[in-house]
Design a protein around this motif. Sequence first.
Motif, PDB file in Angstrom:
ATOM      1  N   LEU A   5      39.718  30.780  26.606  1.00 60.95           N
ATOM      2  CA  LEU A   5      40.721  31.471  27.675  1.00 60.95           C
ATOM      3  C   LEU A   5      40.520  32.701  28.167  1.00 60.95           C
ATOM      4  CD1 LEU A   5      43.721  31.392  28.773  1.00 60.95           C
ATOM      5  CD2 LEU A   5      44.661  32.262  26.711  1.00 60.95           C
ATOM      6  N   GLN A   7      41.668  36.151  30.160  1.00 58.92           N
ATOM      7  CA  GLN A   7      42.908  36.876  30.665  1.00 58.92           C
ATOM      8  C   GLN A   7      42.265  38.312  31.099  1.00 58.92           C
ATOM      9  OE1 GLN A   7      44.892  35.657  26.811  1.00 58.92           O
ATOM     10  NE2 GLN A   7      46.639  36.067  28.127  1.00 58.92           N
ATOM     11  N   THR A   9      43.138  41.809  33.647  1.00 60.40           N
ATOM     12  CA  THR A   9      43.940  42.833  34.346  1.00 60.40           C
ATOM     13  C   THR A   9      42.990  43.677  35.200  1.00 60.40           C
ATOM     14  OG1 THR A   9      45.488  42.915  32.545  1.00 60.40           O
ATOM     15  CG2 THR A   9      45.512  44.636  34.307  1.00 60.40           C
ATOM     16  N   SER A  47      47.812  35.629  38.652  1.00 60.79           N
ATOM     17  CA  SER A  47      49.261  35.645  38.218  1.00 60.79           C
ATOM     18  C   SER A  47      49.662  37.294  38.538  1.00 60.79           C
ATOM     19  CB  SER A  47      49.429  35.492  36.771  1.00 60.79           C
ATOM     20  OG  SER A  47      48.516  36.417  36.045  1.00 60.79           O
ATOM     21  N   ASP A  51      49.005  40.290  32.948  1.00 61.75           N
ATOM     22  CA  ASP A  51      47.658  39.736  33.436  1.00 61.75           C
ATOM     23  C   ASP A  51      47.635  39.383  34.920  1.00 61.75           C
ATOM     24  OD1 ASP A  51      46.419  39.619  30.862  1.00 61.75           O
ATOM     25  OD2 ASP A  51      47.594  37.857  30.418  1.00 61.75           O
ATOM     26  N   VAL A  54      43.952  34.472  35.098  1.00 62.29           N
ATOM     27  CA  VAL A  54      43.592  33.603  33.897  1.00 62.29           C
ATOM     28  C   VAL A  54      42.923  32.596  34.210  1.00 62.29           C
ATOM     29  CG1 VAL A  54      45.214  32.187  32.106  1.00 62.29           C
ATOM     30  CG2 VAL A  54      46.164  34.306  32.998  1.00 62.29           C
ATOM     31  N   THR A  80      39.495  42.972  30.099  1.00 64.15           N
ATOM     32  CA  THR A  80      39.666  41.361  29.884  1.00 64.15           C
ATOM     33  C   THR A  80      39.832  41.106  28.350  1.00 64.15           C
ATOM     34  OG1 THR A  80      37.328  41.097  29.564  1.00 64.15           O
ATOM     35  CG2 THR A  80      38.230  40.813  31.888  1.00 64.15           C
TER      36      THR A  80
END
Length: 106
Positions: A5, A7, A9, A47, A51, A54, A80
């Motif tokens: 996974l 995530q 920004t 999203s 975050d 994703v 990340t």
Amino acid sequence: MPKFLIQATYTPEGAKGLLTEGARGRSAAVDHVVAALGGTVEATYFSFGEDDFVCIVDFPDPICMAAVSLSVKASGALRTRATPLLTLDEIDKAARQEVEFRPPGA
């Protein structure tokens, strides 16, 4: 294949790039880098909140994930986190694995 996974920004500079390229452009860039290392992208989402991006990816090994992570972070465009994802069978196997552990002070 190990599954992760991711995530992310965007930094202010990364957000400017997203505004220029659009979501499909950035998603294509992710698909390209993952495929180049023998992996596949299972899901991609943008999203808002903590975050901005994703995705779930499969890589041949954790080294590939580490290589992507280092390159992306070095760009300065994103911050990340990559989290290994385990199947139900993998967790069941881990639960059956004997571990000798002594808690602190015991």
